[in-house]
Design a protein around this motif. Structure first.
Motif, PDB file in Angstrom:
ATOM      1  N   LEU A   4     -11.569 -13.590  -2.614  1.00  0.00           N
ATOM      2  CA  LEU A   4     -12.792 -12.783  -2.399  1.00  0.00           C
ATOM      3  C   LEU A   4     -12.481 -11.087  -3.206  1.00  0.00           C
ATOM      4  N   LYS A   5     -11.179 -10.708  -2.576  1.00  0.00           N
ATOM      5  CA  LYS A   5     -10.865  -9.537  -2.739  1.00  0.00           C
ATOM      6  C   LYS A   5     -10.422  -9.358  -4.442  1.00  0.00           C
ATOM      7  N   ALA A   6      -9.627 -10.389  -4.788  1.00  0.00           N
ATOM      8  CA  ALA A   6      -9.338 -10.458  -6.212  1.00  0.00           C
ATOM      9  C   ALA A   6     -10.602 -10.610  -7.056  1.00  0.00           C
ATOM     10  N   ALA A   7     -11.567 -10.954  -6.626  1.00  0.00           N
ATOM     11  CA  ALA A   7     -12.790 -11.150  -7.490  1.00  0.00           C
ATOM     12  C   ALA A   7     -13.601  -9.900  -7.343  1.00  0.00           C
ATOM     13  N   GLN A   8     -12.961  -8.775  -6.660  1.00  0.00           N
ATOM     14  CA  GLN A   8     -13.634  -7.674  -6.307  1.00  0.00           C
ATOM     15  C   GLN A   8     -14.937  -7.785  -5.649  1.00  0.00           C
ATOM     16  N   LEU A   9     -15.118  -8.700  -4.705  1.00  0.00           N
ATOM     17  CA  LEU A   9     -16.313  -9.040  -3.950  1.00  0.00           C
ATOM     18  C   LEU A   9     -16.270  -8.276  -2.908  1.00  0.00           C
ATOM     19  N   PRO A  10     -17.461  -7.703  -1.982  1.00  0.00           N
ATOM     20  CA  PRO A  10     -17.106  -7.170  -0.966  1.00  0.00           C
ATOM     21  C   PRO A  10     -17.120  -8.204   0.392  1.00  0.00           C
ATOM     22  N   VAL A  11     -16.061  -8.196   0.927  1.00  0.00           N
ATOM     23  CA  VAL A  11     -15.934  -9.014   2.076  1.00  0.00           C
ATOM     24  C   VAL A  11     -15.431  -8.164   3.419  1.00  0.00           C
ATOM     25  N   GLU A  12     -15.896  -8.791   4.514  1.00  0.00           N
ATOM     26  CA  GLU A  12     -15.738  -8.100   5.778  1.00  0.00           C
ATOM     27  C   GLU A  12     -15.103  -9.242   6.640  1.00  0.00           C
ATOM     28  N   TRP A  13     -13.662  -9.388   6.680  1.00  0.00           N
ATOM     29  CA  TRP A  13     -12.728 -10.216   7.523  1.00  0.00           C
ATOM     30  C   TRP A  13     -12.980  -9.990   8.924  1.00  0.00           C
ATOM     31  N   ILE A  14     -14.063 -10.752   9.736  1.00  0.00           N
ATOM     32  CA  ILE A  14     -14.048 -10.378  10.903  1.00  0.00           C
ATOM     33  C   ILE A  14     -12.837 -10.686  11.973  1.00  0.00           C
ATOM     34  N   ASN A  15     -11.928 -11.677  11.493  1.00  0.00           N
ATOM     35  CA  ASN A  15     -10.936 -12.011  12.155  1.00  0.00           C
ATOM     36  C   ASN A  15      -9.649 -11.589  11.612  1.00  0.00           C
ATOM     37  N   GLU A  16      -9.688 -10.594  10.757  1.00  0.00           N
ATOM     38  CA  GLU A  16      -8.465 -10.330  10.068  1.00  0.00           C
ATOM     39  C   GLU A  16      -7.171 -10.015  10.985  1.00  0.00           C
TER      40      GLU A  16
END
Length: 174
Positions: free
Chosen positions: A77-89
């Motif tokens: 998702l990050k590589a595709a430059q999409l906004p992501v919030e990884w809740i359990n990072e």
């Protein structure tokens, strides 16, 4: 003392059709893909399609079973430059900002109590986990599936007991 019970297909968790939940929406989808790479590419393509159809990023969640899957999805998702919030990072925190316009990436365990208009359940082909009682994974999958308000899209890159049971159940849904 409890007696051990041998598990058979008859002992497997029953799949209940979702009509009792009182929700109306599109028929759930189970998408079979050729590999985990194809599964990641498909997830990216579908979230972009939903967004183009005016679904806000924050109204979409990708729910997964194991950390390895979460890491793959977050990376793609990050590589595709999409906004992501990884809740359990991180294991120490559960960062969840519902108002932040980003795709929510969350474990099945942490998804309990959350709801989103569009939910993707990734990695269904990896379930049930070989070292976890099938009933526990069935409950987790149920929790993940019931996070969807309008649309539920499940993906898998291999056959499994759960994939087979879901295919049968979805054939029966009108």
């Amino acid at each position: 003392m409890f007696a051990a019970i041998a598990e058979t297909e008859e002992d497997a968790p029953v799949l209940v059709q979702p009509e009792s939940a009182g929700r109306r929406g599109a028929k759930p989808e189970l998408i079979r893909l050729l590999s985990s790479r194809h599964e990641m590419e498909y997830l990216i393509e579908r979230v972009q399609q939903f967004h183009e159809q005016r679904t806000a990023w924050k109204d979409m969640a990708i729910v997964y079973r194991d950390r390895g899957i979460g890491e793959q999805i977050a990376k793609q998702l990050k590589a595709a430059q999409l906004p992501v919030e990884w809740i359990n990072e991180t294991n120490e925190s559960r960062n969840y900002h519902p108002a932040e316009d980003s795709i929510k990436l969350v474990t099945m365990h942490s998804s309990k109590g959350l709801e989103f208009p569009v939910v993707f359940v990734a990695g269904v082909g990896l379930m049930p986990h070989p070292h976890v009682p099938i009933q526990e994974d069935a409950r987790l999958l149920y929790v993940a599936m019931t996070r969807a308000i309008d649309r539920l899209v499940m993906t898998c890159d291999r056959p499994s007991r759960f994939v087979k049971r879901l295919e049968v159940a979805l054939e029966q849904v009108a």
